[in-house]
Design an enzyme around this catalytic site. Structure first.
Site, short mmCIF file in Angstrom:
data_model
loop_
_atom_site.label_atom_id
_atom_site.label_comp_id
_atom_site.label_asym_id
_atom_site.label_seq_id
_atom_site.Cartn_x
_atom_site.Cartn_y
_atom_site.Cartn_z
N CYS A 55 94.77 76.53 126.41
CA CYS A 55 93.80 75.90 125.52
C CYS A 55 94.07 74.40 125.45
O CYS A 55 95.21 73.99 125.21
CB CYS A 55 93.90 76.53 124.13
N CYS A 58 95.31 73.51 121.57
CA CYS A 58 96.59 73.94 120.99
C CYS A 58 97.63 74.39 122.00
O CYS A 58 98.72 74.79 121.62
CB CYS A 58 96.36 75.03 119.96
N CYS A 128 83.52 83.51 131.41
CA CYS A 128 82.94 82.28 131.95
C CYS A 128 83.38 81.14 131.03
O CYS A 128 82.90 81.01 129.91
CB CYS A 128 81.42 82.43 131.97
#
Length: 143
Positions: A55, A58, A128
């Site tokens: 991510c 984070c 996706c």
């Protein structure tokens, strides 16, 4: 679609001013307002190196390269997340469609959507994901 009206509380609480400083405008719009980068423009669409996709907000590990496949849709596609704990799924009614939104389960960042048209010999799912929502950490295949 902003996450401002969402009732779910995520463990990692983001400071908006800090995110605006740290992320590119595209990363911010994708992760915080569920924007979508244009097809075939993302940094990781054709990446085939071994590693982990994390991510961008984070740094939670989300997908591994072994689950990535070429779907032809224009965005990085994976048939499964790293594990069942890293992804949050939410029904998305935006743009006159019913889809399943995929978010980071640690910070709530919008990642993309999941569809049921993935490889049938795997999970049958296609995550996706916007490249702008990810950072890639390369690592040898045997790790």
């Amino acid at each position: 679609m902003s996450h401002d009206s969402d009732d779910k509380t995520f463990p990692y609480q983001k400071d908006d001013a800090e995110l605006r400083r740290r992320l590119t405008p595209m990363q911010y719009e994708v992760t915080q307002h569920a924007a979508t980068e244009r097809a075939f423009t993302g940094e990781y669409t054709d990446t085939e190196d071994a590693g982990i996709y994390k991510c961008v907000v984070c740094s939670t590990p989300l997908f591994e390269s072994g689950a990535k496949f070429h779907s032809g849709c224009g965005w990085p596609s994976y048939f499964k997340p790293l594990n069942g704990e890293v992804i949050d799924e939410k029904v998305d009614y935006s743009h006159g469609m019913v889809r399943v939104e995929v978010r980071c389960n640690h910070c709530g960042a919008h990642l993309g959507h999941v569809f049921e048209d993935g490889p049938r010999d795997k999970t049958g799912l296609r995550y996706c994901i916007n490249s702008a929502a990810l950072n890639f950490e390369s690592r040898p295949e045997n790790e």
